[in-house]
Design an enzyme around this catalytic site. Structure first.
Site, PDB file in Angstrom:
ATOM      1  CD  GLU A  60       3.249  -0.128  -2.231  1.00 19.20           C
ATOM      2  OE1 GLU A  60       3.984   0.677  -1.609  1.00 19.20           O
ATOM      3  OE2 GLU A  60       3.700  -0.959  -3.040  1.00 19.20           O
TER       4      GLU A  60
ATOM      5  CD  GLU B 241      -4.429  -0.978  -2.799  1.00 18.18           C
ATOM      6  OE1 GLU B 241      -4.131  -2.129  -3.197  1.00 18.18           O
ATOM      7  OE2 GLU B 241      -3.947   0.053  -3.292  1.00 18.18           O
TER       8      GLU B 241
END
Length: 353
Positions: A319, A177
């Protein structure tokens, strides 16, 4: 579940464990003392059960990074401005972020999904435009972050991306994310879904100083007090979540439904799993918890889910980086089952082992 939840959400089945004795026999009769490969053995067992085979494989592993902006950022809960979200998405697309390097090293394909970044992104290779609302979510300090319809649409679009990869043959997947202030959304979801005080859930995010941390706790405490508690996890997601968190929720459910092994990343991704688990507890059967994040609160999330993470490296980047770092351990699990001799095939005595 409400009627619209039944109509919209993937519905993974609990793992069929009937093959456990046969798989365990294969694992135990390799040329080693039983249990001597520790967690690698339990990973092999889990993957064999998920794939319903005595010889599990890793096929086309992928990581999907979902990006979106959050209205709560306007309350000063992050040391970075909202513009950093779109800048980091451009960095992903340019191949220069940590997840680019680590996914390449792990041999994972990478996809970036615009779930609702504030600024429009130009079309680019590797970018999927699935934005629910340009501008990001609303500010949940004053109103719910998303409407019910937006939440359900985001869940459906997250599920759609997983089904795309399943059709290509992916059987191991991780989620990442990006979104300035999304640790605030995750902390509020955690507070409600784990029934914990907000101070136990809030961390420094991208690097708040002491004064910033105090301010963040105060803002989120007031926001939580503004919104009544709900027994429906999707109402909680709509109130405090983000478009990327809702898409990851749908992605978890669809990946479990497709019988994928899911590598679970850190604090934000696990907040989406809290929602998915509240909707369908069977999703946990398909999850491998990659690591314990350095973000305050993640360890309590893992305890709530009864999870045993593989790694503890002090990561707090997000991430999907933890998922990429854990993939080699899954490769090791399938390699020993596939390549290691048994006592019988190697002509080695197992007496006394």
């Amino acid at each position: 579940m409400t009627k619209d939840m039944h109509a919209t959400l993937p519905n993974p089945e609990p793992l069929d464990r009937s093959m456990t004795p046969e798989l365990q026999h294969v694992i135990d009769t390799k040329t080693k003392p039983p249990g001597s490969l520790g967690r690698i053995e339990s990973l092999a067992l889990q993957m064999g059960l998920i794939q319903r085979t005595l010889r599990p494989r890793i096929e086309r592993p992928a990581v999907i990074v979902f990006a979106a902006d959050h209205g709560i950022a306007s309350e000063g809960v992050s040391p970075y401005p909202q513009e950093v979200t779109v800048q980091m998405v451009a960095n992903f697309l340019g191949g220069g972020a940590a997840i680019n390097a680590l996914s390449r090293a792990a041999g994972m394909s990478l996809e970036v999904v615009d779930a609702g970044v504030a600024s429009a992104l130009p079309p680019a290779a590797g970018l999927i435009d699935a934005a629910i609302r340009r501008g990001g979510t609303r500010n949940f300090a004053h109103e719910p972050a998303m409407t019910r319809d937006e939440t359900l649409l985001a869940i459906a679009r997250g599920a759609e991306r997983v089904r795309h990869h399943a059709a290509l043959g992916t059987n191991v997947i991780g989620f990442g994310e990006m979104g300035i202030a999304n640790t605030s959304a995750a902390a509020c979801l955690m507070s409600r879904l784990c029934d914990l005080p907000i101070d136990a859930c809030v961390g420094r995010g991208t690097g708040l100083d002491d004064a910033g941390l105090i301010h963040k706790r105060e803002v989120l405490a007031v926001a939580l007090a503004r919104h009544p508690k709900s027994a429906d996890p999707l109402d909680t997601l709509a109130t405090f979540g983000g478009f990327e968190i809702a898409m990851i929720t749908g992605a978890f459910l669809a990946a479990a439904e497709a019988r994928m092994t899911i590598l679970v990343d850190g604090f934000i991704v696990t907040s989406a799993l809290l929602v998915a688990h509240a909707v369908c507890p069977a999703v946990l059967d398909y999850c491998v918890f990659a690591h314990t994040s350095g973000e305050a609160g993640h360890r309590r999330m893992l305890e709530h889910l009864g999870a045993a993470p593989l790694l503890e490296l002090g990561l707090r980047l997000g991430e999907g980086t933890g998922a990429a770092l854990a993939l080699p351990l899954l490769r090791a699990a399938v390699a020993f089952v596939d390549e290691m001799a048994s006592f019988e095939s190697a002509g080695v005595s197992d007496k006394g082992v």
